[in-house]
Design a protein around this motif. Structure first.
Motif, PDB file in Angstrom:
ATOM      1  N   ASP A 241       0.607  -1.181  -0.584  1.00  0.00           N
ATOM      2  CA  ASP A 241       0.324   0.503  -0.262  1.00  0.00           C
ATOM      3  C   ASP A 241       1.381   1.651   0.345  1.00  0.00           C
ATOM      4  OD1 ASP A 241      -2.140  -1.534  -0.186  1.00  0.00           O
ATOM      5  OD2 ASP A 241      -2.973  -0.681   2.428  1.00  0.00           O
ATOM      6  N   ASP A 242       2.413   1.242   0.368  1.00  0.00           N
ATOM      7  CA  ASP A 242       3.053   2.637   0.959  1.00  0.00           C
ATOM      8  C   ASP A 242       3.825   2.157   0.128  1.00  0.00           C
ATOM      9  OD1 ASP A 242       4.061   0.062   1.934  1.00  0.00           O
ATOM     10  OD2 ASP A 242       4.302   2.141   3.960  1.00  0.00           O
ATOM     11  N   GLY A 256       3.260   5.350  -2.439  1.00  0.00           N
ATOM     12  CA  GLY A 256       1.678   4.653  -2.253  1.00  0.00           C
ATOM     13  C   GLY A 256       1.315   4.396  -3.854  1.00  0.00           C
TER      14      GLY A 256
END
Length: 336
Positions: A241-242, A256
């Motif tokens: 996700d990051d 992101g």
């Protein structure tokens, strides 16, 4: 031949004896210069300068410290001089034709960063650590760690590497830097705090490798399939996700999954198709990227280095095609 005999010959100007004495330390000194400077080419220049200075000054080596410690003293101070005097490589503008990049998350500071080939790390990242070392050797050569080091002030950087990465005692480091033990301890405390500030929890997670080699192979194979087939959905499914992308010497950084997905769409859906050639850099999987041309030739556009965590890709760093020769990769290839 006995070490004492080699020492005597080297002091009298025997180049072969000097080479034999210093050979066991050359690879680790080369890597030390790289950690200090963050640029493979700059490190190569300073490493060669270190050997020259050691050769020219060998007659004055009295053996009060070990040969290894004496060589590290020379290398460290040459690196500090380079950090103080050399103009760093400047940031470059976006130069990918026919691709409009998304708005970056931020602009990176360490635009001079370059990768180091794993071939030069053999025998170094698995070498025994000194008693004061705090970092695993593999972690201490990762791109995330080397990048974080570059933000530290030069003397703090030197102290942290000598103490926490290489494990030299405080008194040895003080002697190398012509400083006091108290000054070394103070610099180390500030360096540790600065490094922690630059490597928050999410970056610490980025240091966690794939759980085993089989997992790494599977992730890498899936990445190659997705990139070469321009399958953005499959590629995005591999990302955390990051996930973080950087591309020195261009300062653009993206963090992101959503913005990284937009970046990859711009690269892969602009009619551009790539062949990837595997290699390794900084203890991490890497690929030479070759853009397929209309004349049956794929032209090298850069080098991608992946950072893995668990079964996902958490970071990807793209370097210019000028680094390809350091990895034994050609500038162009026939299309497969």
């Amino acid at each position: 031949m006995a070490t004492g005999d080699l020492m005597a010959r080297a002091r009298s100007g025997d180049g072969e004896a000097f080479r034999e004495l210093t050979e066991p330390y050359r690879r680790e000194l080369q890597v030390h210069c790289y950690r200090m400077l963050g640029s493979f080419q700059d490190a190569e220049d300073v490493f060669q300068n270190t050997l020259l200075a050691a050769w020219q000054g060998f007659a004055g080596f009295e053996g009060r410290a070990s040969l290894r410690t004496w060589l590290y003293r020379i290398a460290t101070n040459r690196c500090l001089n380079a950090r103080r005097s050399a103009g760093r490589r400047q940031a470059k503008e976006w130069d990918v034709p026919n691709v409009e990049p998304p708005e970056p998350t931020r602009l990176g500071e360490v635009v001079w960063l370059e990768p180091i080939p794993d071939a030069l790390l053999e025998g170094v990242i698995d070498a025994p650590l000194g008693p004061e070392a705090r970092y695993e050797q593999r972690e201490s050569i990762s791109l995330a760690f080397v990048t974080a080091l570059q933000i530290l002030p030069p003397r703090q950087l030197a102290v942290l590497i000598l103490r926490d990465v290489l494990g030299f005692h405080a008194n040895e480091v003080a002697d190398m830097l012509d400083s006091s033990v108290e000054s070394v301890k103070g610099a180390l405390k500030r360096a540790r705090a600065g490094l922690q500030h630059r490597r928050p929890t999410s970056d610490d997670r980025e240091q966690s490798p794939a759980s085993d080699l089989l997992s790494e192979d599977a992730i890498v194979a899936a990445f190659v399939r997705a990139w070469e087939c321009a399958d953005v959905d499959a590629l995005v499914a591999l990302l955390t996700d990051d996930v973080f992308i950087s591309m020195p010497p261009m300062p653009f950084e993206y963090q992101g999954r959503d913005v990284v997905a937009r970046f990859c769409i711009g690269i892969l859906r602009a009619g551009r198709r790539f062949d990837l050639v595997p290699t390794r850099a900084n203890g991490q999987p890497a690929f030479g990227a070759y853009l397929r041309g209309p004349n049956g030739i794929s032209h090298g556009t850069g080098l991608y280095v992946l950072t893995l965590t668990g079964d996902r890709i958490c970071a990807m760093t793209r370097f210019e095609n000028s680094v390809l020769p350091s990895f034994g990769l050609p500038r162009s290839l026939p299309i497969r």
